[in-house]
Design an enzyme around this catalytic site. Structure first.
Site, mmCIF file in Angstrom:
data_model
loop_
_atom_site.group_PDB
_atom_site.id
_atom_site.type_symbol
_atom_site.label_atom_id
_atom_site.label_comp_id
_atom_site.label_asym_id
_atom_site.label_seq_id
_atom_site.Cartn_x
_atom_site.Cartn_y
_atom_site.Cartn_z
ATOM 1 N N LYS A 41 60.680 -25.074 31.672
ATOM 2 C CA LYS A 41 59.778 -24.278 32.493
ATOM 3 C C LYS A 41 60.137 -22.809 32.236
ATOM 4 C CE LYS A 41 57.332 -25.584 36.485
ATOM 5 N NZ LYS A 41 56.688 -26.896 36.612
ATOM 6 N N SER A 42 59.195 -21.902 32.404
ATOM 7 C CA SER A 42 59.518 -20.490 32.180
ATOM 8 C C SER A 42 60.562 -20.023 33.188
ATOM 9 C CB SER A 42 58.268 -19.627 32.291
ATOM 10 O OG SER A 42 57.430 -19.858 31.187
ATOM 11 N N ASN A 65 45.652 -24.837 36.884
ATOM 12 C CA ASN A 65 46.867 -24.660 37.673
ATOM 13 C C ASN A 65 47.183 -23.205 37.918
ATOM 14 O OD1 ASN A 65 49.663 -23.637 36.481
ATOM 15 N ND2 ASN A 65 48.467 -24.469 34.793
ATOM 16 N N CYS A 88 51.167 -16.100 30.657
ATOM 17 C CA CYS A 88 50.786 -16.764 31.902
ATOM 18 C C CYS A 88 49.593 -16.001 32.484
ATOM 19 C CB CYS A 88 51.950 -16.757 32.894
ATOM 20 S SG CYS A 88 51.459 -17.363 34.516
ATOM 21 N N LYS A 111 54.583 -17.019 22.846
ATOM 22 C CA LYS A 111 53.422 -17.800 23.284
ATOM 23 C C LYS A 111 52.308 -16.858 23.705
ATOM 24 C CE LYS A 111 52.081 -21.806 26.043
ATOM 25 N NZ LYS A 111 52.605 -22.942 26.828
ATOM 26 N N GLY A 157 47.267 -26.937 23.406
ATOM 27 C CA GLY A 157 45.999 -26.843 24.128
ATOM 28 C C GLY A 157 45.158 -28.091 23.919
#
Lengths: 275, 303
Positions: free
Chosen positions: B46-47, B70, B128, B163, B241
């Protein structure tokens, strides 16, 4: 195993009926065809528009595509649910997770506080499968003993059935903790399956007793839930996700997560904190 | 027998080209190990940030047509606590830590902390779509991407993936900036900025109102991004994706991805998705008489 996409769609529905169980607990009935097909032990996510979304066990299902949740007043979301009236809108998705597996033989059901809710639902199935049913219910006091009459009437049709109650203040039944009744029972009689739901400290105690007496056990666990579909990891306990691998866990699985069960859970930020 | 799935991404040796995408499950070491045991070639945490973060209130996840929306809000225990938990690490596949921060210097600090642990690579989350002051608010600007990548590159010497967000007019420009500043690879894409409304209450469903869309609905966008980036940079690309089958994984490889990340499909298919994809890709390679998965990377550009 993946989740059912159909069940995960958020449905908005009206509250059709509200039962006051006692001062701190209400049962809310609503119409939803998918929730009405829930199995005992499964949970749903309940959306309170603009407030929160929380996991709740299904406490009963009815004909006419109705289902119900039984809500203790504990936080902001449950206080909002308690203020709701007939006709108010909630969102539901689910049911999610696995369910209690009804068995035959002699079964012992142990519920504490609002933990009795999914067990009363389970009992509706067990009266058909089990030969002998003992039901131990615990609460702080007589007034807070949940579903006492519902369970009594369910068991009334059964010859080999018994209810025992325990209250912390001694206002009904055994004075003390329900686990004390469990200890006496497992010491004196053979049992084929124990089902339990309630505070995790109670479940841990029952787990130890079941291990000691070599009795299989099924318990319902609670963790912080977000996605409810096995993605976010918020509800991790050891290698398991409560939403996708649970919420019902067997004694074998509980032994695998012995470092966390009854001791630690993950907080909103993922840090381990005490249960 | 030679493992046709074995590959190499920016120096990371992978037994197969599937990875767990950031943000999925990676909040605890044990859940990362479950994913590795299910067959992933690598896992991404997780980040993680410098400080612990609770994230947003629920609803944080809503299902929509073709995917999941989300807005978790980057919940994480903080990099220090995560590293402590890494003492439980018995992973047999590479572990990549995803990092987020609010400024280039802070990224460098986070990377320095990460480098003290047994980590095989870093993935910088500059994409994000729903967090204030971080994520795509930084990563929409090629200049800031350069500053961030440079700051981290000067600090640590390990595979460094960036990313990227698709929520820009020119994702290729971002990829080029990352490459120029010293990134080892590109992960494309993060979620697509999106929302959902409940008509009975007229309310946006997500507590944060705006979130990020993942799943099959974003796959054509992700595929296009990977294809375009492949034409413009030399560093490897990790496709992400809507990968939910071996066929869709092959599409990403042929578009130019050296590996693929899987996330949302875990919800619909369970952790067995990793084996399903790997077995399918292997059968495909054999049927087409390829000796290695590397041979089909970017194939669509040469056909």
């Amino acid at each position: 195993m993946g989740y059912r996409t159909e069940a995960n769609v958020m449905r908005t529905t009206q509250i059709e009926r509200i039962d006051d169980e006692h001062q701190l607990v209400k049962t809310l009935h609503f119409k939803d065809p998918l929730c009405a097909k829930a199995e005992p032990g499964q949970f749903i996510m309940v959306w309170l528009p603009g407030v929160d979304e929380i996991p709740m066990s299904i406490s009963s299902t009815h004909l006419d595509r109705m289902a119900a949740i039984t809500v203790g007043k504990v936080g902001e979301a449950t206080k909002t649910l308690h203020k709701m009236t007939k006709g108010d809108l909630i969102g539901v998705r689910g049911p999610f997770g696995n369910s209690f597996k009804p068995v035959g033989g002699k079964v012992l059901i142990v519920g504490g506080g609002t933990g009795i809710a999914p067990l009363a639902f389970l009992l509706e199935r067990l009266v058909a499968t089990a030969q002998n049913i003992k039901c131990f219910l615990g609460a702080k006091n007589r007034r807070e003993l949940l579903f006492h009459s519902r369970i009594r009437s369910l068991l009334a049709r059964k010859v080999a059935a018994e209810i025992k109650t325990s209250t912390e203040d001694g206002s009904l039944g055994h004075k003390g903790l329900v686990t004390e009744l469990v200890e006496a029972e497992l010491t004196a009689h053979s049992v084929d399956m124990v089902y339990a739901c309630g505070r995790e400290s109670m479940l841990l105690e029952i787990f130890h007793l079941a291990q000691k007496h070599k009795v299989p056990l099924q318990v319902s666990l609670e963790r912080i839930m977000r996605c409810a579909i096995g993605l976010c990891g918020s509800c991790s306990i050891g290698k398991y996700r409560v939403c996708a691998d649970g919420p019902i866990f067997t004694d074998t699985q509980l032994a695998e997560v012995a470092g966390e069960f009854g001791l630690l859970k993950r907080d909103f930020d993922g840090r381990r904190i005490s249960t | 027998m030679k493992n046709v799935l074995e590959t190499d991404v920016a120096g990371l040796k992978l037994k197969n080209p599937t990875m767990l995408a950031a943000g999925i499950l990676g909040l605890s070491m044990e859940s990362l190990m479950s994913v590795a045991n299910a067959g992933a070639g690598a896992v991404v945490s997780k980040s993680l940030g410098i400080e612990p973060r609770h994230g947003y209130g629920n609803p944080t996840v809503v299902q929509v047509e073709g995917g999941v929306l989300n807005a978790m809000g980057l919940p994480n225990p903080g990099i220090q606590v995560f590293i402590q938990e890494m003492a439980e690490n018995r992973l047999t596949v590479p572990l990549i830590l995803s990092l987020y921060a609010f400024a280039p210097k802070e990224f460098a600090t986070a990377a320095t902390k990460a480098s003290t642990a047994e980590v095989n690579g870093l993935e910088l989350n500059v994409s994000c779509p729903h967090a204030s002051g971080t994520g795509q608010e930084l990563g929409r600007d090629p200049k800031l991407i350069m500053d961030i990548v440079k700051a981290v590159r000067e600090t640590v010497n390990m595979p460094l993936f960036v990313k990227l967000t698709p929520n820009v007019t020119d994702i290729v420009g971002l990829a080029k900036a990352a490459e120029k500043a010293g990134a080892s690879g590109i992960t494309a894409i993060n979620t697509v900025k999106a929302m959902a409304i409940d008509i009975e209450t007229s309310k946006p469903i997500l507590a944060n109102i705006i979130g990020g869309l993942s799943g099959s609905a974003v796959r054509p966008i992700a595929l296009r991004c990977v294809y375009e980036i492949y034409e413009s940079v030399k560093i490897p690309i990790i496709g992400c994706g809507g990968v939910d089958s071996w066929q869709t994984a092959v599409q990403f490889l042929q578009a130019g991805a050296s590996a693929v990340q899987i996330g949302t499909a875990i919800a619909t298919k369970g952790l067995s998705i990793f084996r399903e994809v790997n077995d399918g890709v292997e059968r495909f390679l054999k049927r087409k008489s390829y000796g290695s998965v590397k041979e089909i990377v970017g194939l669509s550009h040469r056909s």
